[in-house]
Write a protein that holds these residues in place. Structure first.
Motif, PDB file in Angstrom:
ATOM      1  N   UNK A  91       0.765  -1.245   0.000  1.00 34.59           N
ATOM      2  CA  UNK A  91       0.000   0.000   0.000  1.00 34.59           C
ATOM      3  C   UNK A  91       0.786   1.279   0.000  1.00 34.59           C
ATOM      4  N   UNK A  92       2.111   1.213  -0.018  1.00 39.11           N
ATOM      5  CA  UNK A  92       2.889   2.453  -0.062  1.00 39.11           C
ATOM      6  C   UNK A  92       2.701   3.145  -1.407  1.00 39.11           C
ATOM      7  N   UNK A  93       2.611   4.467  -1.378  1.00 38.27           N
ATOM      8  CA  UNK A  93       2.455   5.231  -2.618  1.00 38.27           C
ATOM      9  C   UNK A  93       3.824   5.605  -3.160  1.00 38.27           C
ATOM     10  N   UNK A  94       3.813   6.114  -4.420  1.00 35.85           N
ATOM     11  CA  UNK A  94       5.079   6.545  -5.028  1.00 35.85           C
ATOM     12  C   UNK A  94       5.725   7.653  -4.204  1.00 35.85           C
ATOM     13  N   UNK A  95       4.915   8.600  -3.720  1.00 35.88           N
ATOM     14  CA  UNK A  95       5.478   9.705  -2.943  1.00 35.88           C
ATOM     15  C   UNK A  95       6.101   9.203  -1.645  1.00 35.88           C
TER      16      UNK A  95
END
Length: 837
Positions: free
Chosen positions: A752-756
């Motif tokens: 679930x980590x985002x690119x940012x």
């Protein structure tokens, strides 16, 4: 030997297979080694190298301590205690037994006229035994001998320096036995000095060597120089007898020195106990090492060269750390290779020697490239250390000492940066490596790379802070209030004696100069002085002030100058009280003087109280009293760094024995636009006049700040280079770290980590690295800056602005270096990452 050659061929083959890596590493080292080699060569020539003469270790320099003095003293730089009168030199030469010989030397500006062409040059006047004592021969003809240096004898001869003969006279062999004129005095050229010999005074580049006995004929100001015990103006260099040490020589000379000083004191008459104590009781003759010769410039160059050498060493350290970082990244791809070698029976010693040999090849290649870059760097730096005409102080040639330093440096550095990959490959995990699972690195190895990058960042901060301090110093000096308006001011110097003009006719000549120059278009004011402003000239005298009784411990050195009418108004020096000089202030009218604020405060308490009072230059019963008619603002006469000195002015028409004159033209246009018209005017007045030092006054200030400008330039260059190297190293570590953490990043994104968030992870990583390097470097830089206080001006060694700018710059570089790895990490696809091993 067979094994060594085998390893060498293998090392060359490995580097040939990775040309990008090899070229990057060699160029990185070339910059570091080249900078160090160039600075070392200049430092070696200025501070370390012996004179190119016979047995230089036997040479000594004499220095007479004792501050008390009554008479005239002139110096060309350095400590005034290094100067002696000619009679004192003669007594020491004739009555001392610890020396093989003593030689005397002094310098004097002269006009050399050859075939109708006049050239203003420096001459070194020397005793007849000068060349034989030093043990240096002639390139052509013969050198001076004692028979050439006898008063009233056949001493109208001279020797040319090799550089002047080669560069200015086209190496014309016909010049030997030719007659030239020195300040109008016919002199026969009898020889040319050896090509490797400039002078016994390092930093002095005379065009001609002349016998000391010729000096009174050439310079009317020195008519009594050879007989006056009260005039100190020459230096003494000697050669010790075989087996005599310097302490032994000092001890044996002490009775002779005391006796000679006692005779001089007796000639002075009754003096105070304090004067007797300083002149005689506490005076001694010091015998100092003379292998490097005398020097008028060494002291001023020592600190700048040491500072720059320190900066160059930091650049070399950063370059070697950067190469170590490159080798670490490269060694990660060679784990399987070395695991296979271990499996086939290679020993740890053989592996380490192989890696050290590869590093040595890189280091030597970098040293060779650095040596090729060094001459151009030396020449460029030398032009900023000294005036353009004095670059001959330094040689840009590559010699054995420079080669030895460069290659020893390279060997040591290559050993340092080869240790990291050697440790990494000392004991690889052979099972994982042979399964080709070497794509990951241990935490310890990654941590070591982070330490390397943190070190680069810290060293870059050190250099950036230094560059900030030196930049502010130069800016402050350029804008320092020197007490007069330096804008739109043209200056040049001339010595009529150089054209053979009799001294008694110079006052009328000076009047004509002022009148003709004032008539030039665009000139709003003209002034003249015999003591140029901001020319590093510190002339002084003692004074007698009517009604003032000096305290017992007062020993003031008062500055003075002879100036033309309207000098202060032309220079735009504000008058605090009274008036400027006028054309009627001549020998037909009462003697007058103008004093500066410091003079008025010290002797009278205020400027108003000084007006109308009497003072005189010098001391004794027969002084010539002058009435103070004005008080002017203080000037920084010597240079922008120096505080104002207690000083006074006398009218040029009332000054005795004025020969050298400096003219100032206030213009409405750019000063150098008026230079050609000024030259033509002086040529029309007298074609033989030699004009030197044509300057825009602001340019002269820049010239006087050559050391500061050089330090600032190199500090900026080295700090930019170091910062770029640190940025490249940081980028390499981050890029490698991202490639090693591909699976981890994929798992994070799958959870679930985002690119940012992933990009922020990389940026936080670089933030920790930068903060660690900065946290260690800033306190060290603040402590190190304290040793630079003597080179700073108008800025504290702990200046917060320099530290802030350095931190912001390194933070910006770190952020830029992290952008591409962060973008690459953020673009990783989870499916691709989870299949990566």
């Amino acid at each position: 030997m067979h094994q060594l050659m085998q390893d060498l061929r293998y090392a060359l083959r490995q580097l040939r297979r990775s040309p990008g890596f090899a070229i990057t590493a060699v160029l990185t080292l070339a910059l570091g080694v080249g900078a160090n080699s160039a600075i070392f060569s200049l430092l070696d020539q200025a501070l370390l190298r012996s004179l190119p003469v016979r047995d230089p270790q036997q040479l000594v320099i004499l220095e007479g301590t004792g501050k008390a003095w009554e008479g005239s003293a002139s110096s060309h730089g350095g400590d005034p205690e290094s100067y002696f009168s000619y009679p004192m030199y003669g007594d020491l030469r004739d009555h001392s037994t610890v020396f093989q010989g003593l030689a005397a030397t002094t310098t004097n500006a002269i006009g050399l006229i050859r075939r109708g062409q006049s050239d203003a040059v420096d001459a070194e006047f020397v005793s007849g035994n000068y060349f034989s004592l030093l043990g240096t021969g002639a390139a052509l003809g013969r050198m001076l001998t004692p028979t050439d240096d006898t008063v009233g004898g056949n001493h109208q001869v001279a020797v040319l320096s090799y550089s002047y003969w080669h560069d200015k006279l086209g190496a014309d062999p016909a010049v030997v036995n030719e007659t030239v004129e020195l300040n109008g005095v016919p002199v026969q050229i009898i020889g040319v000095a050896a090509p490797n010999f400039q002078s016994a005074v390092w930093g002095q580049t005379p065009a001609v060597f002349a016998p000391m006995a010729l000096l009174p004929q050439v310079d009317a100001r020195r008519l009594t120089a050879l007989t006056d015990h009260r005039s100190k103006w020459l230096n003494i260099i000697g050669r010790l007898q075989q087996g005599v040490t310097q302490p032994q020589a000092e001890a044996q000379l002490a009775p002779l020195w005391h006796s000679l000083r006692a005779d001089e004191l007796k000639a002075l008459g009754n003096r105070s106990p304090r004067f007797v104590s300083e002149f005689l009781t506490n005076s001694r003759l010091r015998v100092l090492p003379g292998a490097r010769g005398l020097s008028y410039r060494r002291e001023s160059l020592q600190t700048p060269l040491l500072v720059v050498m320190g900066m160059a060493f930091l650049v070399l350290l950063i370059a070697s750390v950067n190469v170590a970082s490159l080798l670490l990244v490269r060694s990660s791809g060679r784990v399987r290779e070395f695991a296979l070698r271990y499996a086939l029976g290679a020993t740890a010693k053989r592996v380490i020697l192989q890696l050290l040999l590869e590093g040595l090849v890189l280091g030597l290649a970098g040293a060779l490239a650095g040596v090729l870059l060094a001459p151009a760097a030396m020449h460029g730096i030398a032009r900023r250390l000294v005036d353009a005409g004095d670059v001959t102080y330094f040689s840009s040639n590559v010699d054995a000492r420079l080669l030895a330093f460069s290659f020893v440096n390279a060997i040591l550095v290559s050993g340092v940066f080869s240790i990291a990959p050697a440790l990494q490959l000392l004991r690889p995990d052979m099972i994982s490596a042979l399964k080709q699972q070497a794509g990951t690195s241990s935490a310890a190895r990654v941590g070591f790379r982070r330490v390397v990058v943190g070190l680069q960042i810290g060293l870059s901060v050190l250099l950036l802070m230094g560059a900030g301090l030196f930049t502010q110093t130069l800016r402050n000096l350029r804008h320092a209030d020197v007490g007069f308006d330096t804008s739109h001011l043209l200056t040049f110097t001339t010595v009529p004696q150089m054209a053979g003009i009799a001294q008694e006719t110079t006052p009328a000549l000076f009047d004509q100069m002022l009148q003709r120059l004032a008539a030039l278009p665009g000139v709003t004011g003209v002034a003249a002085t015999d003591n140029a402003e901001l020319a590093n000239s510190d002339r002084g005298t003692n004074v007698t002030v009517q009604g003032y009784t000096p305290p017992p411990d007062e020993d003031l050195d008062v500055g003075y100058a002879a100036v033309s009418a309207g000098y202060l108004s032309t220079m735009r020096v504000p008058m605090i009280a009274g008036r400027d000089f006028t054309p009627t202030d001549d020998l037909q009218h009462p003697l007058v003087a103008i004093v500066n604020e410091s003079f008025a405060r010290h002797y009278y308490g205020s400027a108003a109280a000084a007006i109308g009072r009497l003072m005189a230059r010098g001391g004794g019963k027969n002084v010539q009293w002058r009435q103070i008619v004005g008080v002017s603002r203080d000037l920084r006469h010597t240079g922008p760094r120096d505080a104002a000195k207690i000083s006074f002015y006398m009218p040029l028409k009332q000054a005795p024995k004025t020969s050298e004159i400096t003219m100032y033209l206030r213009t409405t246009t750019a000063p150098l636009q008026t230079a050609q018209a000024a030259r033509a005017t002086m040529h029309d007045l007298n074609p033989g006049l030699a004009l030197v030092d044509f300057w825009d006054m602001d340019q002269q200030i820049d010239s006087e700040l050559s050391n500061e400008r050089m330090i600032e330039l190199l500090a900026i260059a080295f700090s930019v280079l170091a910062t770029l190297l640190a940025g490249v190293g940081l980028y390499g570590v981050l890029a490698f770290s991202v490639s090693q953490r591909t699976r981890e990043i994929g798992i994070r994104m799958a959870l679930g980590s985002t690119r940012s968030m992933v990009a922020r992870l990389v940026l936080l990583d670089v933030a920790w690295l930068a903060c660690a390097g900065i946290a260690v470097a800033v306190p060290i830089a603040l402590l190190a800056a304290r040793s630079l206080r003597s080179q700073l001006y108008g800025v504290s060694a702990t200046d917060p602005l320099s530290a802030l700018v350095a931190v912001l710059l390194i933070a910006l570089v770190s952020f830029v270096a992290a952008l591409l790895p962060a973008r690459r990490a953020a673009s990783v696809h989870p499916n691709t990452a989870l299949r990566t091993e």
